[in-house]
Write a protein that holds these residues in place. Structure first.
Motif, PDB file in Angstrom:
ATOM      1  N   PHE A   7     -33.328 -36.073  31.694  1.00 21.02           N
ATOM      2  CA  PHE A   7     -34.084 -36.460  30.508  1.00 21.02           C
ATOM      3  C   PHE A   7     -33.442 -37.662  29.825  1.00 21.02           C
ATOM      4  O   PHE A   7     -34.125 -38.619  29.445  1.00 21.02           O
ATOM      5  CB  PHE A   7     -34.189 -35.303  29.508  1.00 21.02           C
ATOM      6  CG  PHE A   7     -34.961 -35.697  28.284  1.00 21.02           C
ATOM      7  CD1 PHE A   7     -36.333 -35.552  28.235  1.00 21.02           C
ATOM      8  CD2 PHE A   7     -34.317 -36.266  27.179  1.00 21.02           C
ATOM      9  CE1 PHE A   7     -37.069 -35.972  27.132  1.00 21.02           C
ATOM     10  CE2 PHE A   7     -35.035 -36.679  26.063  1.00 21.02           C
ATOM     11  CZ  PHE A   7     -36.415 -36.529  26.043  1.00 21.02           C
ATOM     12  N   HIS A   8     -32.146 -37.622  29.649  1.00 16.67           N
ATOM     13  CA  HIS A   8     -31.481 -38.696  28.913  1.00 16.67           C
ATOM     14  C   HIS A   8     -31.560 -40.028  29.644  1.00 16.67           C
ATOM     15  O   HIS A   8     -31.691 -41.085  29.007  1.00 16.67           O
ATOM     16  CB  HIS A   8     -30.026 -38.318  28.608  1.00 16.67           C
ATOM     17  CG  HIS A   8     -29.886 -37.302  27.527  1.00 16.67           C
ATOM     18  ND1 HIS A   8     -29.847 -35.953  27.787  1.00 16.67           N
ATOM     19  CD2 HIS A   8     -29.825 -37.432  26.176  1.00 16.67           C
ATOM     20  CE1 HIS A   8     -29.750 -35.292  26.638  1.00 16.67           C
ATOM     21  NE2 HIS A   8     -29.732 -36.164  25.656  1.00 16.67           N
ATOM     22  N   ALA A  53     -34.646 -38.117  22.341  1.00 14.86           N
ATOM     23  CA  ALA A  53     -36.009 -37.589  22.279  1.00 14.86           C
ATOM     24  C   ALA A  53     -36.696 -38.023  20.991  1.00 14.86           C
ATOM     25  O   ALA A  53     -37.865 -38.425  21.004  1.00 14.86           O
ATOM     26  CB  ALA A  53     -35.995 -36.063  22.388  1.00 14.86           C
ATOM     27  N   LEU A  89     -34.216 -27.613  28.315  1.00 10.11           N
ATOM     28  CA  LEU A  89     -34.653 -28.709  27.454  1.00 10.11           C
ATOM     29  C   LEU A  89     -34.886 -28.230  26.028  1.00 10.11           C
ATOM     30  O   LEU A  89     -35.298 -27.091  25.800  1.00 10.11           O
ATOM     31  CB  LEU A  89     -35.944 -29.339  27.987  1.00 10.11           C
ATOM     32  CG  LEU A  89     -35.860 -30.034  29.340  1.00 10.11           C
ATOM     33  CD1 LEU A  89     -37.190 -30.704  29.662  1.00 10.11           C
ATOM     34  CD2 LEU A  89     -34.733 -31.047  29.385  1.00 10.11           C
ATOM     35  N   GLN A 132     -37.668 -32.638  23.292  1.00 10.10           N
ATOM     36  CA  GLN A 132     -37.667 -33.235  24.620  1.00 10.10           C
ATOM     37  C   GLN A 132     -38.935 -32.850  25.374  1.00 10.10           C
ATOM     38  O   GLN A 132     -39.558 -33.687  26.036  1.00 10.10           O
ATOM     39  CB  GLN A 132     -36.416 -32.800  25.385  1.00 10.10           C
ATOM     40  CG  GLN A 132     -35.133 -33.337  24.773  1.00 10.10           C
ATOM     41  CD  GLN A 132     -33.871 -32.747  25.394  1.00 10.10           C
ATOM     42  OE1 GLN A 132     -33.917 -31.726  26.085  1.00 10.10           O
ATOM     43  NE2 GLN A 132     -32.729 -33.369  25.143  1.00 10.10           N
ATOM     44  N   THR A 192     -41.907 -34.720  23.890  1.00  8.31           N
ATOM     45  CA  THR A 192     -41.896 -36.107  24.346  1.00  8.31           C
ATOM     46  C   THR A 192     -42.506 -36.220  25.740  1.00  8.31           C
ATOM     47  O   THR A 192     -43.327 -37.116  26.012  1.00  8.31           O
ATOM     48  CB  THR A 192     -40.451 -36.644  24.363  1.00  8.31           C
ATOM     49  OG1 THR A 192     -39.920 -36.594  23.041  1.00  8.31           O
ATOM     50  CG2 THR A 192     -40.397 -38.065  24.872  1.00  8.31           C
TER      51      THR A 192
END
Length: 562
Positions: free
Chosen positions: A125-126, A258, A287, A291, A294
């Motif tokens: 995710f990051h 996020a 998560l 997040q 998003t």
């Protein structure tokens, strides 16, 4: 002029029609999964999930149910059936899991043939957020590696910053006036404020009124926060954001990625070409709510998520899936119940752990494809005896089952992060080549004198699997982790109060989930060990187990199951 078909023409036209129809049906509905990944054949329930197409879908599955493989097949289906190039995102929180998914996918000839036909991003995710923000012109944004070491390092840095903010605030006239109305507690320290700020950001509670009114689901009851104290917390929150912006040049913490991306999505500042046609999310329980929100907003056609609520650790939220933009009621949520990883004996032990399933999604009925040895719980009088047993047992496994993967799961994460090497690690290093989960996808020489053995903390094994697992520290000091209990006592208004009891139960629940995750990493056998002067120093969690599900070595287990 009316043309009359001859029987031969009619037959030919009918055949052509059915051929065209079959091709169309095959293109949009049928997907042949046979032989797609070497050595893997999907079960009937997995096949059903792969062939079902939904704009939004959740795949729930217990540990070892094949949910990650099912998700991967759903991605391969899209890659094969979409004739035009698509933007596809395959995402998980952890880099180790991502590398493992890439390694699996690259074993498929279909994947290798199609991966350049689409714009495919397989990211954490990051990294995904970092990439989009960077392309949008946020040049000061840095990549954040969401490993345990990086998380702990950032938390330490941010606590120091918040300590300075608190020192500054406590010298203000506003704080002196507050003390005349509300008493703040010593336990409402930098660590408390950092946890609260992270919780606020993770749940998108960056508006004062929303924060003041929300039920603090997922936050401890100790120390108790009054309405006036919440006002003060929000003041510290605003000071924190100001300091991060002005003094640290807009430095982002792990929850900011996020929020920043979500803010730009809601303002329609993210170019549409950066959205994804298809999003596939593995281990969604890792998560945070913002997040997930998003990712939903970034999706143009379809988002599919997979996970296991039982493996969620330290995670509560006032949000439901619905108010994050996910409509996954009814047939859009699928549950996989057949277990392919662990033996029936391992899962019987794991499933007997009694923890609260706040999502009410725990699947107690599972089908097991393999039988195996009974799980083992072993007591050693001292650490030397434990090390002797551990070394010899691993050597026996390597001799009898060449090429097997072995993991030793410990609770020494704080010591190791502080540069302290525990004695058991030093002993194991003399006999084996110790590796971390960050090296999970690499190949190792099993014929070398020092065989590869994974030495890892209990947090870093989520989503991974090993043939044999040894779980250390199965004692009352580590399961549950006594430092968490002591910290609760330090921050509590009073012991044995209703709020203290709720927080204590929440810690036990989290710690049982950590143990559940550790046990369910094993494919063939799991051994839980502890060393202590007295047998009774075993973990209190042993009382959850059915004595029929394990063999007791070195102690009489009847005293714990009366």
């Amino acid at each position: 002029m009316l043309l009359i078909e001859t029987p031969a023409q009619a037959s030919e036209n009918a055949a052509d029609f059915f051929l065209r129809s079959a091709k169309a049906w095959q293109n949009y509905h049928y997907f042949d999964t046979r032989g797609l990944l070497p050595g893997i054949e999907l079960s009937e329930e997995q096949e059903t999930v792969v062939r079902q197409s939904e704009a939004q879908m959740l795949i729930n599955g217990s540990a070892g149910s094949g949910k990650s493989i099912t998700l991967l097949y759903k991605m391969l289906k899209v890659m094969e059936q979409e004739t035009e190039p698509q933007r596809i995102l395959y995402l998980t929180f952890n880099r180790t899991l991502l590398d493992d998914a890439k390694k699996r996918a690259e074993l498929s000839p279909v994947f290798m043939n199609l991966k350049d036909s689409h714009i495919l991003h397989m990211d954490t995710f990051h990294y995904m957020a970092f990439s989009i923000l960077k392309q949008m012109g946020f040049h000061d944004v840095k990549y954040f590696d969401a490993s345990l070491r990086s998380i702990k390092k950032q938390e330490s840095t941010l606590r120091s910053r918040i300590e300075r903010i608190l020192e500054m605030y406590k010298s203000s006239v506003e704080y002196q006036r507050l003390l005349q109305q509300e008493r703040f507690f010593e336990t409402q320290n930098a660590a408390f404020f950092l946890e609260e700020i992270f919780w606020m950001k993770a749940n998108g509670l960056v508006n004062k009124n929303e924060y003041l009114e929300v039920e603090r689901t997922g936050r401890s009851n100790n120390p108790r926060l009054t309405k006036a104290q919440r006002n003060t917390v929000f003041t510290i929150f605003e000071l924190y954001r100001q300091v991060m912006r002005d003094r640290y040049h807009g430095d982002l913490d792990m929850e900011d990625y996020a929020l920043l991306l979500l803010q730009n999505l809601e303002l329609e500042q993210v170019p549409f070409e950066m959205y994804y046609d298809y999003v596939f999310v593995d281990e969604v329980q890792d998560l945070q709510p913002m997040q997930i929100k998003t990712l939903v907003k970034l999706t143009k056609k379809s988002i599919v998520l997979s996970g296991d609520p039982k493996q969620r650790i330290y995670k509560r939220s006032p949000h439901s899936y619905a108010n994050l933009g996910l409509q996954i009621q009814g047939r859009r949520t699928r549950n996989l119940i057949k277990n392919f990883r662990s033996t029936k004996q391992i899962m019987s032990l794991a499933n007997s752990i009694k923890f609260e399933d706040v999502e009410n999604e725990r699947e107690d009925e599972s089908n097991f494809v393999r039988e195996g040895d009974k799980s083992e719980i072993r007591y050693c009088r001292n650490e030397k005896a434990l090390c002797i047993y551990l070394v010899q047992s691993i050597k026996d496994i390597m001799r009898q089952n060449p090429g097997s993967t072995v993991a030793v799961i410990h609770r020494n994460e704080e010591d190791l992060l502080n540069g302290i090497t525990p004695p058991v690690k030093r002993v194991l290093e003399r006999h084996f080549y110790l590796i971390t989960t960050e090296q999970y996808g690499q190949r190792f020489d099993h014929s070398a004198d020092k065989k590869p053995v994974f030495f890892t903390d209990a947090y870093s094994v989520k989503g991974l699997e090993f043939d044999f697992v040894f779980i250390l520290h199965f004692d009352r000091f580590h399961y549950p982790n006594q430092s968490r209990i002591e910290e609760l006592g330090q921050r509590s208004d009073k012991r044995n109060s209703e709020s203290y009891d709720r927080d204590y139960d929440a810690i036990l629940n989290d710690e049982k989930k950590i143990l559940y995750v550790a046990i369910t990493r094993a494919k063939n056998k799991v051994v839980l060990l502890w060393s202590a002067p007295k047998v009774v120093q075993v973990s209190q969690f042993i009382r959850d187990f059915d004595p029929k599900d394990y063999s007791a070595e070195g102690f009489d287990n009847t005293v714990f199951h009366r």
